[in-house]
Design an enzyme around this catalytic site. Structure first.
Site, PDB file in Angstrom:
ATOM      1  N   HIS A  98      25.690 -38.272  50.627  1.00  0.00           N
ATOM      2  CA  HIS A  98      25.865 -39.382  51.558  1.00  0.00           C
ATOM      3  C   HIS A  98      27.242 -40.031  51.463  1.00  0.00           C
ATOM      4  CE1 HIS A  98      24.516 -42.080  48.167  1.00  0.00           C
ATOM      5  NE2 HIS A  98      25.376 -42.895  48.744  1.00  0.00           N
ATOM      6  N   ASP A 136      20.703 -34.976  47.799  1.00  0.00           N
ATOM      7  CA  ASP A 136      21.843 -35.886  47.923  1.00  0.00           C
ATOM      8  C   ASP A 136      22.981 -35.475  46.985  1.00  0.00           C
ATOM      9  OD1 ASP A 136      23.390 -37.918  48.887  1.00  0.00           O
ATOM     10  OD2 ASP A 136      22.293 -39.544  47.894  1.00  0.00           O
ATOM     11  N   SER A 214      28.076 -44.628  44.042  1.00  0.00           N
ATOM     12  CA  SER A 214      27.445 -43.383  44.474  1.00  0.00           C
ATOM     13  C   SER A 214      28.327 -42.183  44.170  1.00  0.00           C
ATOM     14  CB  SER A 214      27.184 -43.410  45.979  1.00  0.00           C
ATOM     15  OG  SER A 214      25.989 -44.047  46.276  1.00  0.00           O
TER      16      SER A 214
END
Length: 384
Positions: A98, A136, A214
């Site tokens: 993402h 992810d 992230s």
């Protein structure tokens, strides 16, 4: 409370939604243009967990990932910022999918441009070699010419325990090379992915995870990557002490496929289910007190073609409603299915096209059902 990806996406600004006494032990491999610093395996320092030592050893291998040309509501050219880490001397970098994509399901699109910024100030373009929206995970590749690389070793999640100390390094709120520490506060969590399917086996931590973290590593006391920091659980939009990392074993599997094919393939059964527990079994007169109780079967999916039965009448018990009358799956290829994530985890050992035997209880009957597994779709399928 809701889960949020811990990467950043903004239109006008980049918003980031063992150790030995602090000394770095490396072995340098020098080519004509690239220097690769190979971290030597080390144990935790005498006296226990050493955040300073971890940071000094591992942070040079952690990078900031900048993505441009992302699609956002009202803006087709947004930018985002996250983290990543070097995984090989060939210029491979792992991050979250993402961080370098936008959209969900079949609508996922890669960023038009991606750049990687190192701790020493170098910033270079990167190619997205592939991404796995189910786990992810994304694999980036850079030209290593003139760079010093410090690959971080991937660990394993098999022997983890709640309470073990961990460290997270990344770029929260665009603050590069930031360290936070905490403990593993939960294991085998199920978190949202970029598709209609959950990512299972996630590591929960109270180490501070915020926008921009992230894609960065969650590290143990020996500097091994236990997972890729991915999400926070929040009611405010900011970190609140509950973060999640995609586990290293899932990351390793995903990266192997991305290197080979540029995408990841997952076996697919085509059912939704709930875990059976003793009180549930007693209330609905189920033949076993553990297993995966089938609630829905996907139309024309592998389970439907094998004639597995789904539930029909909906009845409420305790805190939710159940569809009563479905099969209970107790094993796949001899591997017992008991807990909520067991069925999904067992299927990770298989690939699309494999034929597996399910042990099934249907009322008082014991059945062995052969199913040819399909490939998991990007979007949630239609149920029967």
């Amino acid at each position: 409370m809701k889960a949020r990806m811990a990467g950043g996406l903004a239109a006008a600004a980049l918003l980031a939604a063992g150790c030995g006494g602090g000394q770095t032990k490396t072995r340098t491999v020098q080519s004509t243009t690239t220097k690769v610093e190979v971290l030597q395996q080390a144990g935790e320092r005498e006296g226990g967990f050493d955040p300073r030592g971890i940071y000094e050893r591992e942070s040079p291998g952690v990078v900031t990932v900048i993505a441009t040309g992302l699609s956002a509501p009202g803006n087709s050219d947004a930018a985002g910022l996250g983290s990543g880490f070097v995984i090989s001397g060939d210029g491979e970098i792992a991050t979250n999918a993402h961080v370098v994509t936008s959209g969900e399901g079949a609508g996922i699109r890669k960023a038009s441009s991606v750049f990687v910024r190192f701790a020493d100030g170098n910033q270079v373009p990167a190619e997205v070699k592939g991404f796995d929206p189910f786990a992810d995970v994304a694999l980036l590749k850079i030209d290593t010419k003139g760079l010093t690389l410090r690959p971080l070793p991937l660990g394993s999640t098999k022997d983890l325990h709640v309470g073990a100390p961990v460290a997270a390094i990344g770029s929260p709120f665009a603050e590069d090379q930031s360290l936070s520490v905490g403990v593993i506060s939960g294991l085998d969590r199920s978190i949202e992915s970029l598709t209609g399917f959950a990512t299972t086996g996630a590591i929960q931590t109270d180490a501070a995870i915020n926008h921009g973290n992230s894609g960065g590593p969650l590290l143990d006391g020996r500097g091994r990557v236990l997972g890729i920091n991915a999400q926070i659980q929040t009611s405010t939009g900011d970190g609140s002490g509950v973060g999640f990392a995609v586990p290293a074993d899932v990351v390793r599997r995903s990266l192997a496929q991305l290197r080979r094919d540029g995408r990841a393939h997952y076996a697919y059964l085509g059912v939704s289910h709930v875990a059976v527990y003793p009180q549930l079994a007693q209330r609905f007169d189920l033949p076993v007190d553990a297993g995966a109780w089938v609630q829905d079967v996907t139309v024309d999916g592998p389970a439907a073609r094998a004639h597995l039965h789904e539930g029909d009448e909906q009845v409420r018990f305790q805190d939710r409603a159940y569809r009563v009358g479905g099969d209970v799956i107790t094993a796949v290829q001899g591997k017992t299915v008991r807990d909520e994530n067991d069925l999904a985890n067992v299927l990770l050992d298989h690939k699309p096209g494999d034929v597996v035997v399910l042990d099934v209880r249907r009322s008082d009957k014991r059945l062995r059902v052969r199913v040819k597994l399909g490939e998991r779709p990007l979007d949630s399928p239609r149920r029967g």
